[in-house]
Design a protein around this motif. Structure first.
Motif, short mmCIF file in Angstrom:
data_model
loop_
_atom_site.label_atom_id
_atom_site.label_comp_id
_atom_site.label_asym_id
_atom_site.label_seq_id
_atom_site.Cartn_x
_atom_site.Cartn_y
_atom_site.Cartn_z
N LYS A 13 -3.51 7.34 -7.64
CA LYS A 13 -3.62 7.13 -6.27
C LYS A 13 -2.19 6.29 -5.90
O LYS A 13 -1.86 5.72 -6.52
CB LYS A 13 -4.50 6.02 -5.97
N LEU A 14 -1.59 6.83 -4.86
CA LEU A 14 -0.33 6.59 -4.40
C LEU A 14 -0.60 5.27 -3.54
O LEU A 14 -1.32 5.32 -2.53
CB LEU A 14 0.66 7.67 -3.61
N CYS A 15 0.11 4.11 -3.96
CA CYS A 15 -0.39 2.90 -3.47
C CYS A 15 0.97 2.35 -2.38
O CYS A 15 2.16 2.48 -2.87
CB CYS A 15 -0.54 1.69 -4.28
N LYS A 16 0.71 1.56 -1.53
CA LYS A 16 1.67 0.87 -0.74
C LYS A 16 1.79 -0.47 -1.15
O LYS A 16 0.75 -1.06 -1.48
CB LYS A 16 1.24 0.99 0.80
N PRO A 17 3.08 -1.03 -1.44
CA PRO A 17 2.96 -2.36 -1.58
C PRO A 17 2.74 -3.40 -0.70
O PRO A 17 3.07 -3.21 0.50
CB PRO A 17 4.73 -2.43 -2.27
N ALA A 18 2.13 -4.42 -1.07
CA ALA A 18 1.73 -5.48 -0.33
C ALA A 18 3.04 -6.04 0.50
O ALA A 18 2.95 -6.54 1.64
CB ALA A 18 0.87 -6.73 -0.89
N THR A 19 4.19 -6.38 -0.30
CA THR A 19 5.31 -6.84 -0.04
C THR A 19 6.47 -5.95 -0.30
O THR A 19 7.01 -5.84 -1.40
CB THR A 19 5.59 -8.32 -0.46
N PRO A 20 6.66 -4.93 0.75
CA PRO A 20 7.78 -3.86 0.33
C PRO A 20 9.05 -4.27 0.21
O PRO A 20 9.97 -3.89 -0.55
CB PRO A 20 7.63 -2.77 1.52
N GLY A 21 9.32 -5.30 0.91
CA GLY A 21 10.96 -5.93 1.04
C GLY A 21 11.75 -4.62 1.41
O GLY A 21 11.77 -3.53 1.10
N GLY A 22 12.78 -5.09 2.02
CA GLY A 22 13.78 -4.06 2.37
C GLY A 22 13.34 -3.30 3.62
O GLY A 22 12.41 -3.34 4.22
N ASP A 23 14.21 -2.48 4.12
CA ASP A 23 14.06 -1.67 5.24
C ASP A 23 13.58 -0.31 4.95
O ASP A 23 12.96 0.39 5.93
CB ASP A 23 15.28 -1.29 5.93
N ALA A 27 6.47 3.74 -2.08
CA ALA A 27 5.32 3.79 -2.63
C ALA A 27 5.08 3.54 -3.95
O ALA A 27 6.37 3.78 -4.55
CB ALA A 27 4.00 4.69 -2.31
N PHE A 28 4.23 3.45 -4.73
CA PHE A 28 4.15 3.30 -6.18
C PHE A 28 2.79 3.90 -6.84
O PHE A 28 1.72 3.88 -6.26
CB PHE A 28 4.28 1.67 -6.78
N VAL A 29 2.71 4.11 -8.16
CA VAL A 29 1.75 4.32 -8.88
C VAL A 29 1.92 3.56 -10.34
O VAL A 29 3.19 3.48 -10.90
CB VAL A 29 1.48 6.01 -9.37
N VAL A 30 0.73 3.24 -11.03
CA VAL A 30 0.83 2.65 -12.32
C VAL A 30 0.42 3.60 -13.22
O VAL A 30 -0.87 4.39 -12.85
CB VAL A 30 -0.14 1.37 -12.19
N LEU A 31 1.05 3.90 -14.01
CA LEU A 31 0.81 4.91 -14.87
C LEU A 31 -0.46 4.65 -15.99
O LEU A 31 -0.66 3.39 -16.11
CB LEU A 31 2.12 5.20 -16.24
N PRO A 32 -1.09 5.46 -16.21
CA PRO A 32 -2.11 5.45 -17.42
C PRO A 32 -1.57 5.04 -18.56
O PRO A 32 -0.55 5.33 -18.87
CB PRO A 32 -3.04 6.61 -17.29
N LYS A 33 -2.40 3.91 -19.16
CA LYS A 33 -1.84 3.30 -20.56
C LYS A 33 -1.54 4.63 -21.58
O LYS A 33 -0.59 4.58 -22.25
CB LYS A 33 -2.89 2.50 -21.07
N SER A 34 -2.32 5.60 -21.38
CA SER A 34 -2.35 6.90 -22.29
C SER A 34 -0.87 7.53 -21.97
O SER A 34 -0.24 8.22 -23.04
CB SER A 34 -3.34 7.90 -22.44
N ASN A 83 1.64 10.62 1.39
CA ASN A 83 1.12 9.27 2.02
C ASN A 83 0.67 8.32 1.18
O ASN A 83 -0.25 8.87 0.11
CB ASN A 83 0.24 9.69 3.27
N THR A 84 0.80 7.28 1.47
CA THR A 84 0.02 6.18 0.52
C THR A 84 -1.45 6.45 0.75
O THR A 84 -2.24 6.88 1.73
CB THR A 84 0.27 4.75 0.95
N GLY A 85 -2.18 6.34 -0.34
CA GLY A 85 -3.88 6.63 -0.25
C GLY A 85 -3.98 7.99 -1.05
O GLY A 85 -4.95 8.21 -1.46
N ASP A 86 -2.88 8.76 -0.82
CA ASP A 86 -2.96 10.36 -1.52
C ASP A 86 -3.28 10.07 -3.15
O ASP A 86 -2.48 9.34 -3.50
CB ASP A 86 -1.72 11.14 -1.43
N ILE A 87 -4.05 11.10 -3.45
CA ILE A 87 -4.12 11.28 -4.95
C ILE A 87 -3.07 12.35 -5.42
O ILE A 87 -3.25 13.35 -4.73
CB ILE A 87 -5.52 11.79 -5.49
#
Length: 183
Positions: A13-23, A27-34, A83-87
């Motif tokens: 899932k594509l996440c929107k940062p709570a505090t994006p900072g800057g103009d 977005a971000f994703v956390v990689l699976p540990k594998s 868009n954030t929220g997209d898989i």
């Protein structure tokens, strides 16, 4: 390690940062540990890959949990229509050789003023330089950053080519984490 050994495909899932900072939007994703486990290091690592078929090259950041997170910039989001929220479908692979990191202006100035330190800096590996920069830029306060630059120049001038007492993964020191999602 073969470059192909580092290849991973996954959906996240594509996440929107709570505090994006800057103009700019990102977005971000956390990689699976594998996927992270296949990479050559737990610290900053540069990968090439694609998100929903759109190519990119980026430096993954450590998440402090022995994995990584990936920042997707505004240009890639727009180009790929994301868009954030997209898989999203992501494919990554470590680059063959880590690209030379950009030296922050304050560190560059300090190295220019310390020729002995600069000579050792120039003879270290790209990974070592990346760790030095990561250690300095991970300081949360400006006075800590200044102190780290002074210490780095002293250590380099004494012939030390690797930063000591620095966990580039953030796991033991808990110095790093993925951004908090807005949702």
């Amino acid at each position: 390690m073969n470059q192909s050994d580092t290849k991973s495909q996954f959906k996240e899932k594509l996440c929107k940062p709570a505090t994006p900072g800057g103009d700019t939007q990102w977005a971000f994703v956390v990689l699976p540990k594998s996927a992270s486990a296949k990479l050559p290091r737990r610290g900053r690592t540069t990968v090439k890959g694609s998100v929903n078929g759109h190519s990119f090259q980026a430096t993954l950041e450590p998440d402090g949990q022995l994995s990584h997170w990936l920042r997707l910039n505004e240009e890639l989001l727009e180009t790929a229509g994301l868009n954030t929220g997209d898989i999203v479908s992501i494919e990554i692979m470590a680059v063959e050789a880590e690209p030379e990191p950009e030296i922050p202006a304050d560190l560059h100035e300090a190295l220019q003023a310390a020729p002995e330190a600069r000579a050792v800096w120039d003879n270290t590996t790209t990974i070592a330089r990346l760790d030095w920069i990561h250690w300095i830029t991970s300081a949360r306060q400006s006075k800590t950053r200044i102190k780290r630059i002074i210490n780095a120049c002293d250590m380099l001038a004494s012939g030390k080519s690797r930063v000591c007492c620095f966990d580039p993964s953030g796991y033991y020191s808990k110095a790093f984490s993925a951004p908090k999602p807005a949702d």
